[in-house]
Write a protein that holds these residues in place. Structure first.
Motif: not given
Ligand SMILES: Nc1ncnc2c1ncn2[C@@H]1O[C@H](COP(=O)(O)OP(=O)(O)OP(=O)(O)O)[C@@H](O)[C@H]1O
Length: 246
Positions: A202-213, A239-244
């Motif tokens: 994709c040109h750009r992505v939104g990483l969606l997790y549990a209803g949030e970008v 890494e992002l999920i671990r961070g949260r």
């Protein structure tokens, strides 16, 4: 800069106690391939359905070409194509009969249908299978037919919900080549996928997790920002999920 063609702004949507989307905003410009990337249950289908005008937000708004796609008389519906996740075709009807059925639904003239049929069968390479029942097609061919049906009326914006789910790697690549061809002609695409490797397409992505970008950007930039190899979205995600969770 031109106005976005596809937009979600502060969108919230719940089903009973389940918060499927928790304040999602995104904007997609003409000719972009925007990937909604996330695991099962992240909210991808809910977001796609909202952009297709099939669901209304509890809060916030969805806009396509500046219009509310859920409005029954919105002219934007004619500019929108949707490839749903599954069962979008009539299994008992042949390839040709499905195309004919959707052409009637979109109000195509006989002459226009003949032109579109030829072109779409050619780009999807389904010419040799026009008599085959949709249920008897392989996973990849079924998805290509669903795509062909969604393209009959020449939409300007195409929404695809997990178009390569259950499709073998070769057909997956073919489908993506087909999608790039459409973008080359000026179409705007929003594609949802649970496959992290597809994010890189994709040109750009939104990483969606549990209803949030939880992150958004160009794939290479996101990978660089997280110190991982380009395309390794699994690592970015983890890494992002671990961070949260920390
Ligand atoms: N009509 C509905 N009724 C109840 N819950 C729903 C409904 N639609 C979605 N949900 C719930 O909302 C959440 C997000 O679902 P959604 O289908 O949007 O996710 P997804 O990322 O597309 O995942 P999948 O690939 O599994 O479809 C999930 O918890 C799902 O169970």
């Amino acid at each position: 800069m031109s106005a976005p063609e596809v937009e979600l702004s502060g969108v919230r949507r719940s089903f009973g106690a389940t918060q499927a989307l928790r304040g999602v905003s995104l904007a997609v410009r003409r000719g972009e391939v925007y990937g909604l990337v996330g695991p099962d249950g992240a909210g991808k289908t809910t977001a796609i359905r909202m952009l297709a005008g099939l669901l209304r937000p509890d809060e916030g708004h969805a806009r396509v070409l500046g219009e509310d796609p859920s409005h029954p008389s919105s002219p934007v519906r004619e500019q929108l194509g949707l490839v749903p996740q599954r069962n979008s075709l009539y299994g008992d009807l042949s390839v040709d009969e499905n195309l004919r059925f959707f052409a009637r639904l979109f109000g195509l003239s006989r002459a226009d249908f003949a032109t579109r049929r030829e072109r779409l069968l050619s780009i999807t390479r389904l010419e040799r299978f026009t008599e085959r029942r949709a249920d008897a097609l392989s996973g990849g061919m079924y998805k290509k037919l669903a795509l062909a049906c969604a393209l009959l009326h020449r939409p300007r914006v195409l929404l695809l919900d997990e178009p390569t789910n259950g499709v073998d790697p070769v057909s997956r690549r073919e489908l993506w080549e087909l999608l790039y061809g459409l973008v080359h002609e000026g179409m705007t695409l929003v594609v949802s996928t649970p496959y992290m490797d597809e994010a890189a397409r994709c040109h750009r992505v939104g990483l969606l997790y549990a209803g949030e970008v939880i992150a958004e950007g160009a794939p290479r930039e996101l990978a660089r920002a997280h110190g991982v190899a380009p395309g390794n979205f699994e690592a970015v995600f983890l890494e992002l999920i671990r961070g949260r969770a920390a």
